[in-house]
Design an enzyme around this catalytic site. Structure first.
Site, PDB file in Angstrom:
ATOM      1  CG  ASP A  92      -2.130   0.707   0.909  1.00 17.60           C
ATOM      2  OD1 ASP A  92      -2.116   1.724   0.087  1.00 17.60           O
ATOM      3  OD2 ASP A  92      -3.214   0.598   1.596  1.00 17.60           O
TER       4      ASP A  92
HETATM    5  C1  BGC Z   1      -5.201   3.099  -0.040  1.00 13.86           C
HETATM    6  C2  BGC Z   1      -5.143   2.091  -1.046  1.00 13.86           C
HETATM    7  C3  BGC Z   1      -4.915   2.746  -2.335  1.00 13.86           C
HETATM    8  C4  BGC Z   1      -3.646   3.400  -2.495  1.00 13.86           C
HETATM    9  C5  BGC Z   1      -3.303   4.032  -4.029  1.00 13.86           C
HETATM   10  C6  BGC Z   1      -3.938   4.007  -0.190  1.00 13.86           C
HETATM   11  O1  BGC Z   1      -3.739   5.082   0.722  1.00 13.86           O
HETATM   12  O2  BGC Z   1      -5.277   2.494   1.322  1.00 13.86           O
HETATM   13  O3  BGC Z   1      -6.464   1.383  -0.927  1.00 13.86           O
HETATM   14  O4  BGC Z   1      -5.065   1.593  -3.478  1.00 13.86           O
HETATM   15  O5  BGC Z   1      -3.651   4.443  -1.655  1.00 13.86           O
HETATM   16  O6  BGC Z   1      -3.989   5.129  -4.108  1.00 13.86           O
END
Ligand code: BGC
Length: 703
Positions: free
Chosen positions: A255
């Site tokens: 993430d």
């Molecule tokens: C979120 C994810 C997301 C990623 C990319 C993160 O802050 O937890 O769900 O896919 O950002 O945008």
């Protein structure tokens, strides 16, 4: 097995080029859309980036791709990813809302449409589906999830993975956030998680197992820790379970900045440490942290990371790029342009199927075509707030408002509008006008709820009620005594017992997407009989959280006559609305549940039930089958969802529907750590929701 091309490339790569394949960097947002900033272009040219997120557009992606292919030594193409959760340009309902349709075919079709739109703008990968089982409405991310139930989550996972990855215009799907993120302490985003092995196995893992079964290309570990071990550095879960036991050979994408955050967790002292832990655990791609780029070379020097692990990660990334056809010179065939109208029609259908009629105390629906209708409230003319938290490239001005669509649907009605108050500030200067409009109307539509940014990531609410001065507005309108139907926009259950008591009707209209207004008008005018049902138990009070249908009985189940039983002094145990609740403008009667008296473990069980439409309009009903293992070596929930079916019925029509309980439905995570089914009695409960009062019961003995 790696391809000869991937192995040949690997053999030519320097360490820096290998690490570059493991680095994912974001495009920059500008008012005109996303762009590749000069720094990103330079890094791509230097082969320091293998994939890019948040950059889309046919020209924008192609320009950067050309740099990767033509201006780097090995010419390895980039992978472009984005959060396409519920649509790219045509926005479908947020996942929690779409789950309310209980319709795997629909879930698949909307994902397929979203993938087509993504391919058109050069994307290859979505960070979806989000599969966190969520039982806490304080947690803002509940709106991204399919709700509280693992079995339902598994069906959602299969449908979404199939839809996103469907050839010929499929993109790679990412099952996220692996795993247990839905159980953050006190419903606060990013907070620690503690849970039993049983909860992990029986509640949180099944949707991920289903996604892998459906061939998901990638998995994203959660930001959070489980019992002190951050999932981004959890060899047991990533390498042990995902790779070795489940045989997942796709890509693990961290993430956003999660690898560097291992330092904040307190398990790594610097970036090299963090990178070594994540790589060892099995993460292939570092999304937006400096850990792999800066930390891996040092970790190699320290001997805490190995080139073999880096090579294996690079090969998985190359395999994904090959699978997506990125090395093929031939341009991908684009979806047909005339698909747009079909997508809008699909968005409207998905949206109206997602609406849940929560209460209908007095007959106010459908609206009559010749009356004065006052449309009141801060969401009546909202556009952006109809779209939801991951609206990708969804355009506010292409979103149909509630009042606009109602005017179009009911040209002979007199429709007035008054905002009354804002969503969440203290401005109530419009209250008097709103009350006036209500007084002059035959019927009032109150459009209340949250702004879309109040649900989603980092959007937790300790008091999930109506924000701002909306309650004051609603009470003032109710006091006039006119029929009032409330349209509740939100990404979570809101705790509003007073509202459910006073309104003639309340509809959960969530965040329904680009076609929200038309879909709501379809339901209000009777073109579509409400059919959505709750994929999550709706609490009466925050103190009941977590509340869900699959609870165990306890040794002292609630007994009104005995104070030393499991209950509260101040609030009933029962929820405001149970899982599966959803009324319609027609009614259904269930009868004749047929379940064999006995069966064999390891064999499926077929059951049937008759459902009749006892009302005056045609409708679609979702039928649920729950199961309870009456006596087992481990106390089992009082009911667990194990099958569902849908049936369309004209007024007066009845149909007998067959549902199947698979052998897996009877299993649980045994004391020996293996999935097992034990012989004995099982209770089968079939009906319209998890409310026991409306369920038909039967018993089956399995040997
Ligand atoms: C979120 C994810 C997301 C990623 C990319 C993160 O802050 O937890 O769900 O896919 O950002 O945008």
């Amino acid at each position: 097995m790696s391809s000869p091309r991937a192995l040949a490339l690997l053999a030519k790569m320097t360490l820096a080029e290998k690490i570059g394949q493991l680095v994912m960097v974001a495009g920059t947002h500008t008012v005109t859309g996303p762009v590749a900033a000069p720094d990103l272009v330079l890094r791509v040219r230097q082969a320091r980036v293998g994939s890019v997120l948040n950059l889309f557009g046919e020209n924008e992606t192609q320009a950067l791709q050309n740099v990767a292919i033509r201006e780097t030594r090995l010419g390895i193409p980039l992978l472009f990813g984005l959060d396409v959760l519920h649509g790219f340009k045509t926005i479908f309902p947020v996942p929690l809302a779409e789950a309310a349709a209980f319709d795997p075919d629909l879930w698949e079709r909307t994902a397929r449409a979203a993938a087509e739109e993504s391919v058109e703008v050069g994307l290859h990968l979505t960070f979806a589906p989000m599969l966190d089982v969520a039982r806490d409405p304080r947690w803002g991310r509940i709106c991204e999830s399919p709700g509280e139930d693992p079995w339902l989550g598994a069906r959602f996972a299969e449908a979404k993975v199939k839809g996103f990855q469907a050839p010929p215009h499929g993109i790679a799907a990412t099952a996220k956030h692996f795993v247990g993120y839905g159980a953050v302490t006190a419903g606060r985003d990013y907070a620690p998680v503690d849970m039993s092995e049983r909860a992990l196995q029986e509640i949180h893992l099944p949707p991920f197992a289903a996604a892998i079964g459906a061939g998901v290309a990638a998995i994203m570990p959660a930001f959070t820790d489980i019992a002190g071990v951050p999932v981004s550095a959890h060899p047991g879960l990533l390498r042990g379970l995902l790779r070795e036991r489940w045989g997942f050979d796709g890509v693990l994408i961290s993430d956003y900045n999660a690898i560097a955050e291992l330092i904040h967790h307190g398990v790594a002292s610097d970036l090299a440490d963090a990178a070594a832990l994540a790589l060892k655990a099995g993460i292939d791609i570092d999304m937006m942290s400096p850990a792999y780029e800066e930390g891996l070379p040092l970790a190699l020097e320290r001997g805490t990371a190995t080139v073999a692990d880096i090579d294996a990660a690079v090969l998985r990334v190359l395999a994904l790029k090959e699978r997506l056809g990125l090395f093929d010179a031939r341009r991908r065939e684009m979806p047909k342009k005339d698909a747009l109208a079909n997508r809008r029609a699909l968005a409207r259908d998905a949206a109206r199927r997602s609406i849940v009629l929560l209460t209908h105390r007095e007959p106010v629906l459908p609206l009559k075509s010749d009356q004065v209708i006052a449309v009141i409230g801060p969401l009546a003319q909202a556009q952006r707030d109809m779209l939801g938290s991951w609206a990708a490239a969804g355009a506010d001005d292409e979103t149909i408002t509630i009042s606009e669509s109602l005017r179009a649907a009911l040209p002979n009605a007199k429709i007035t509008f008054a905002r009354g108050t804002a969503i969440d500030d203290g401005d109530a200067s419009g209250l008097a006008d709103a009350v006036d409009a209500a007084r002059r109307a035959n019927v009032v539509l109150l459009c209340l709820g949250e702004a879309c940014h109040m649900s989603g990531e980092a959007a937790c609410r300790a008091i999930p009620e109506l924000p701002g001065r909306q309650r004051e507005l609603a009470e003032a309108v109710f006091d006039i005594g006119k029929p009032v139907a409330v349209l509740l926009s939100s990404g979570r259950p809101l705790m509003l017992p007073w509202l459910f008591e006073r309104a003639h009707a309340v509809l959960a209209t969530w965040f329904l997407g680009s076609e929200a207004g038309h879909a709501i008008a379809d339901v209000l005018t009777g073109r579509w009989a409400p059919s959505g049902k709750l994929p999550v138990t709706w609490p009466r009070a925050v103190g009941q959280i977590p509340i869900f249908h699959a609870q165990r009985n306890s040794g002292r189940p609630e007994n009104p006559a005995d104070s030393f039983t499991s209950k509260y002094l101040d609030v009933p145990n029962s929820p405001q609305f149970p899982f599966g609740h959803g009324l319609s403008t027609t009614t259904y009667a269930y009868s004749d549940l047929r379940v064999p008296e006995s069966g064999s473990l390891g064999k499926p069980v077929d059951l049937s039930v008759t459902v009749a439409n006892t009302g005056t309009v045609a409708g679609e009903e979702t039928i649920f089958a729950f199961l309870r293992d009456v006596v087992a070596t481990v106390a089992r929930p009082m009911m667990e969802l194990k099958a569902m079916a849908k049936v369309a019925l004209k007024p007066g029509e009845r149909k007998t529907v067959t549902l199947q309980l698979t052998p897996g439905a009877f299993q649980f995570f045994g004391l020996d750590g293996l999935w097992t089914a034990e012989s004995g009695d099982f209770e089968v409960l079939v009906g319209p929701s998890a409310d026991r009062a409306f369920l038909l019961f039967a018993r089956i003995q399995l040997t």
